[in-house]
Each structure stands twice: as structure tokens, then as C-alpha cells.
Design a protein around this motif. Structure first.
Motif, PDB file in Angstrom:
ATOM      1  N   ASN A  14       0.895  -1.156   0.196  1.00 58.91           N
ATOM      2  CA  ASN A  14       0.195   0.199  -0.159  1.00 58.91           C
ATOM      3  C   ASN A  14       1.011   1.529  -0.032  1.00 58.91           C
ATOM      4  OD1 ASN A  14      -2.548  -0.962   0.178  1.00 58.91           O
ATOM      5  ND2 ASN A  14      -2.540  -1.841   2.197  1.00 58.91           N
ATOM      6  N   GLY A  15       2.625   1.095  -0.047  1.00 62.42           N
ATOM      7  CA  GLY A  15       3.348   2.129   0.320  1.00 62.42           C
ATOM      8  C   GLY A  15       3.341   2.521  -1.031  1.00 62.42           C
ATOM      9  N   GLN A  16       3.106   1.902  -2.492  1.00 55.63           N
ATOM     10  CA  GLN A  16       3.652   2.165  -3.355  1.00 55.63           C
ATOM     11  C   GLN A  16       3.294   3.723  -4.113  1.00 55.63           C
ATOM     12  OE1 GLN A  16       2.284  -0.781  -6.342  1.00 55.63           O
ATOM     13  NE2 GLN A  16       3.905   0.018  -8.173  1.00 55.63           N
ATOM     14  N   THR A  17       4.146   4.256  -4.760  1.00 61.91           N
ATOM     15  CA  THR A  17       4.125   5.842  -4.579  1.00 61.91           C
ATOM     16  C   THR A  17       2.779   5.076  -6.508  1.00 61.91           C
ATOM     17  OG1 THR A  17       6.016   6.335  -4.620  1.00 61.91           O
ATOM     18  CG2 THR A  17       4.756   7.620  -5.893  1.00 61.91           C
ATOM     19  N   GLN A  18       1.615   6.753  -6.080  1.00 64.99           N
ATOM     20  CA  GLN A  18       0.576   6.616  -6.723  1.00 64.99           C
ATOM     21  C   GLN A  18       0.422   7.812  -7.443  1.00 64.99           C
ATOM     22  OE1 GLN A  18      -1.575   3.961  -6.322  1.00 64.99           O
ATOM     23  NE2 GLN A  18      -0.108   2.624  -5.074  1.00 64.99           N
ATOM     24  N   SER A  19      -0.462   7.527  -8.289  1.00 70.59           N
ATOM     25  CA  SER A  19      -0.160   8.770  -8.887  1.00 70.59           C
ATOM     26  C   SER A  19       0.613   9.276  -9.431  1.00 70.59           C
ATOM     27  CB  SER A  19      -1.120  10.308  -8.540  1.00 70.59           C
ATOM     28  OG  SER A  19      -2.354   9.762  -8.206  1.00 70.59           O
ATOM     29  N   ILE A  20       1.997   8.670  -9.866  1.00 68.33           N
ATOM     30  CA  ILE A  20       2.519   8.774  -9.993  1.00 68.33           C
ATOM     31  C   ILE A  20       3.240   9.665 -11.513  1.00 68.33           C
ATOM     32  CG2 ILE A  20       3.622   6.442 -11.190  1.00 68.33           C
ATOM     33  CD1 ILE A  20       6.944   6.469  -9.633  1.00 68.33           C
ATOM     34  N   THR A  21       4.217  10.751 -11.203  1.00 67.22           N
ATOM     35  CA  THR A  21       4.829  11.036 -12.413  1.00 67.22           C
ATOM     36  C   THR A  21       6.523  11.181 -12.101  1.00 67.22           C
ATOM     37  OG1 THR A  21       4.952  13.057 -10.732  1.00 67.22           O
ATOM     38  CG2 THR A  21       2.508  12.846 -12.048  1.00 67.22           C
ATOM     39  N   GLN A  22       6.792  11.654 -13.465  1.00 62.67           N
ATOM     40  CA  GLN A  22       7.743  12.118 -13.881  1.00 62.67           C
ATOM     41  C   GLN A  22       8.593  13.131 -12.431  1.00 62.67           C
ATOM     42  OE1 GLN A  22       5.883  12.533 -16.623  1.00 62.67           O
ATOM     43  NE2 GLN A  22       7.543  12.815 -18.321  1.00 62.67           N
ATOM     44  N   ALA A  23       7.579  13.747 -12.132  1.00 62.25           N
ATOM     45  CA  ALA A  23       8.244  14.935 -10.511  1.00 62.25           C
ATOM     46  C   ALA A  23       8.250  13.689  -9.469  1.00 62.25           C
ATOM     47  CB  ALA A  23       7.234  15.683 -10.646  1.00 62.25           C
ATOM     48  N   ASP A  24       8.451  13.334  -9.363  1.00 63.96           N
ATOM     49  CA  ASP A  24       8.240  12.241  -8.354  1.00 63.96           C
ATOM     50  C   ASP A  24       9.186  11.377  -8.385  1.00 63.96           C
ATOM     51  OD1 ASP A  24       6.223  12.611  -6.607  1.00 63.96           O
ATOM     52  OD2 ASP A  24       4.778  11.477  -8.545  1.00 63.96           O
ATOM     53  N   VAL A  25      10.262  10.999  -9.479  1.00 65.68           N
ATOM     54  CA  VAL A  25      11.061   9.998  -9.606  1.00 65.68           C
ATOM     55  C   VAL A  25      12.827  11.330 -10.008  1.00 65.68           C
ATOM     56  CG1 VAL A  25      10.343   8.377 -10.179  1.00 65.68           C
ATOM     57  CG2 VAL A  25      10.987   9.973 -12.133  1.00 65.68           C
ATOM     58  N   ALA A  26      13.022  12.553  -9.902  1.00 64.15           N
ATOM     59  CA  ALA A  26      13.588  14.205 -10.300  1.00 64.15           C
ATOM     60  C   ALA A  26      14.270  13.947  -9.733  1.00 64.15           C
ATOM     61  CB  ALA A  26      13.463  14.839 -10.850  1.00 64.15           C
ATOM     62  N   GLY A  27      15.804  13.978  -9.863  1.00 69.77           N
ATOM     63  CA  GLY A  27      16.803  14.279  -9.019  1.00 69.77           C
ATOM     64  C   GLY A  27      17.893  13.253  -8.752  1.00 69.77           C
ATOM     65  N   GLY A  28      17.957  12.696  -7.936  1.00 70.04           N
ATOM     66  CA  GLY A  28      19.638  12.249  -7.512  1.00 70.04           C
ATOM     67  C   GLY A  28      19.293  10.631  -7.098  1.00 70.04           C
ATOM     68  N   TRP A  29      19.743   9.449  -7.464  1.00 72.11           N
ATOM     69  CA  TRP A  29      19.232   8.480  -7.131  1.00 72.11           C
ATOM     70  C   TRP A  29      20.838   7.201  -7.101  1.00 72.11           C
ATOM     71  CZ3 TRP A  29      14.479   6.215  -5.769  1.00 72.11           C
ATOM     72  CH2 TRP A  29      13.796   7.298  -6.029  1.00 72.11           C
ATOM     73  N   LYS A  30      21.066   6.900  -5.802  1.00 69.45           N
ATOM     74  CA  LYS A  30      22.494   5.519  -6.110  1.00 69.45           C
ATOM     75  C   LYS A  30      22.339   4.510  -5.511  1.00 69.45           C
ATOM     76  CE  LYS A  30      22.383   7.207  -1.311  1.00 69.45           C
ATOM     77  NZ  LYS A  30      23.416   7.535  -0.307  1.00 69.45           N
ATOM     78  N   THR A  31      23.054   3.571  -5.890  1.00 67.40           N
ATOM     79  CA  THR A  31      23.842   1.801  -5.572  1.00 67.40           C
ATOM     80  C   THR A  31      24.230   1.985  -4.441  1.00 67.40           C
ATOM     81  OG1 THR A  31      24.423   1.452  -7.074  1.00 67.40           O
ATOM     82  CG2 THR A  31      22.249   1.043  -7.622  1.00 67.40           C
ATOM     83  N   THR A  32      25.394   1.736  -4.207  1.00 64.15           N
ATOM     84  CA  THR A  32      27.018   1.060  -3.785  1.00 64.15           C
ATOM     85  C   THR A  32      27.771   1.531  -4.990  1.00 64.15           C
ATOM     86  OG1 THR A  32      26.373  -0.611  -2.400  1.00 64.15           O
ATOM     87  CG2 THR A  32      27.629  -0.112  -3.014  1.00 64.15           C
ATOM     88  N   ASP A  33      27.332   2.053  -5.691  1.00 63.57           N
ATOM     89  CA  ASP A  33      28.709   1.994  -6.340  1.00 63.57           C
ATOM     90  C   ASP A  33      28.296   2.672  -8.150  1.00 63.57           C
ATOM     91  OD1 ASP A  33      30.686   0.604  -5.231  1.00 63.57           O
ATOM     92  OD2 ASP A  33      29.996  -1.335  -6.882  1.00 63.57           O
TER      93      ASP A  33
END
Length: 264
Positions: free
Chosen positions: A151-170
Motif C-alpha cells: 500500500n506504500g507504492q507511490t500512487q499517481s506517479i509522475t516524472q516529478a516523483d522520480v526527478a533528482g539524484g539516485w544511487k546504489t553502492t557503486d
């Protein structure tokens, strides 16, 4: 419910015959409405654990994602992709192809699967609106998945919800406000880029190119299509198919303290 007022006794046989005919037609419609139908409104992201018995019981974190008539079972040892329909007993009959990971990057949770030509049939029961169990059993493996709707999955998702920086270990990846992205792995020099566009209330459409990677390289004018979503743990997932190859990548937001995990 049909009520008939009989005011003449000689009309009884005719009216009873009509009522029986209507009843028979109604029963036929009810029985044909569910069994074998593939246009079912199953949706959402489900998460939990699969217990598999091969030589010993193994517990495997598992995601299940519905996308129209296709479903994705995402595990840290393999991916299962297939279709489903409702059978005569009210269970979901699921038929999947198995995509095996040869060299999973568990440090970054990047997984490349290759269609193994193996097929598995599963039987799922949605116990409640938020609980599901799946059984499977064949000559080489048997198991059971216990899953809960995320139930915590992002609803009404748009490009604005994912805009920005993302990372993994490397790895690091930047996504613009219109969904264009560019990422790379500092350890392997694997690079990827593409675009995310709206698809549904919980999914974005993914187009991705990758180059200088050990597997799943797509460059030039070609790209692989897939899906992107954010789960209830705020992890961004990319999944894509290219022929017999399957890609699954996971990212956390830059600045987040939690490490990327394979599943909840």
C-alpha cells in the motif's frame, strides 16, 4: 428477483416455462463469467517471501508486479515473467518463463536474467484484498509465496516523483523533471540513459540504453522498453525486456540513509 402475479389458472404452465427459461439463462451467464477469463482487474505491487524446497527450505524475498495481463515475479535468484487467468476453482493459474541470473550484481542490486527455456505453472489465491498465497510444484522444485499488497507504492506517479539524484553502492543516476535520466557505475564504467514517461497511476514507461556493461548492452538507435515504479520502501525499480534478456535495477534516493535491498 422476478415476481409473477397469476390471475388465471390456465396461464400457470406458460408463465412457469418462461420463468424456468430465464433462470437457466441466468445460471449460464453466471458460470461463464469467471472461468478462463484473462481480462481480470488484478493490479498492484505485492511483496513477501517465497519458501522453496529443492534440497532444503530456502526463504527468498519476492516482489510480484501486475501490469495488465502480464505479471513479474522478481527474486534475488531469478525472475519469472508470464500471464495468468482465473480457473474454474477461483484460483489464478499462472504460467511463467524463468529468467536465470548468471552473474547477479548483489552489491548494487542489478540483475540480468536470460530466458532459460524453463517454464513453471503456479496457482495463486487472493485470500483478501491485501493477502495472496502462491503454490507451485513440479519435478524439480516446490514452494509457496506469501505476499502482501504494498500500500506504500507511490500512487499517481509522475516524472516529478522520480526527478533528482539516485544511487546504489557503486552507481549514481540523475533524472530530470521531464524524465530523462543518465547513470553510471564508477566501479565497472557501465553507463545507461533513457527516458521515463507516464503510463498508469503507479507505473512509468521506461526506455533505456546501456553500454560498456558486462550484460544487457543496447546502444545506437535501439532501446529496451520496460517499467519503472517506486515501492513502499521508497526504492526506485527499473525492469525491462530485450529479446531473451531481462533487466532489473534498484536505486535509493541520494541522501537516503537506508541501503538498497533486494526485497522487503
Amino acid at each position: 428477483m422476478l415476481y409473477i402475479l397469476l390471475w388465471k389458472n390456465h396461464q400457470l404452465p406458460l408463465l412457469l416455462s418462461c420463468a424456468l427459461l430465464l433462470s437457466a439463462c441466468g445460471s449460464e451467464d453466471d458460470s461463464s463469467a469467471g472461468a478462463g477469463s484473462s481480462a481480470l482487474n488484478y493490479s498492484g505491487l505485492w511483496t513477501g517471501i517465497t519458501e522453496e524446497n529443492v534440497t532444503a527450505i530456502t526463504k527468498i524475498p519476492t516482489y510480484l508486479l501486475f501490469d495488465a495481463e502480464t505479471l513479474y515475479l522478481l527474486r534475488e535468484d531469478e525472475a519469472q515473467i508470464g500471464t495468468y487467468e482465473l480457473d474454474d476453482n477461483g484460483l489464478l493459474s499462472i504460467d511463467v518463463d524463468i529468467y536465470s541470473y548468471a552473474t547477479p550484481d548483489t552489491d548494487n542490486n542489478f540483475y540480468i536474467g536470460v530466458d532459460s527455456a524453463l517454464n513453471l505453472t503456479l496457482s495463486a489465491l487472493i485470500v483478501t484484498d491485501e493477502d495472496m498465497v502462491i503454490n507451485y510444484n513440479n519435478a524439480t522444485r516446490a514452494g509457496r509465496s506469501t505476499l502482501t499488497l504494498d500500500n506504500g507504492q507511490t500512487q499517481s506517479i509522475t516524472q516529478a516523483d522520480v526527478a533528482g539524484g539516485w544511487k546504489t553502492t557503486d552507481s549514481t543516476m540523475q533524472i530530470s523533471s521531464v524524465g530523462r535520466f543518465s547513470g553510471w557505475n564508477a566501479d565497472t564504467s557501465c553507463q545507461w540513459e533513457g527516458r521515463l514517461t507516464p503510463l498508469s497511476s503507479t507505473l512509468l514507461r521506461l526506455n533505456i540504453k546501456r553500454e560498456n556493461c558486462t550484460e544487457f548492452n543496447i546502444n545506437g538507435n535501439q532501446s529496451a522498453e520496460g517499467l519503472a515504479f517506486i515501492d513502499g520502501e521508497s526504492i526506485l525499480h527499473f525492469i525491462a525486456l530485450d529479446g531473451n534478456d531481462f533487466l532489473w535495477m534498484q536505486f535509493t534516493e541520494e541522501g537516503a540513509t537506508a541501503a538498497v535491498v533486494a526485497a522487503p
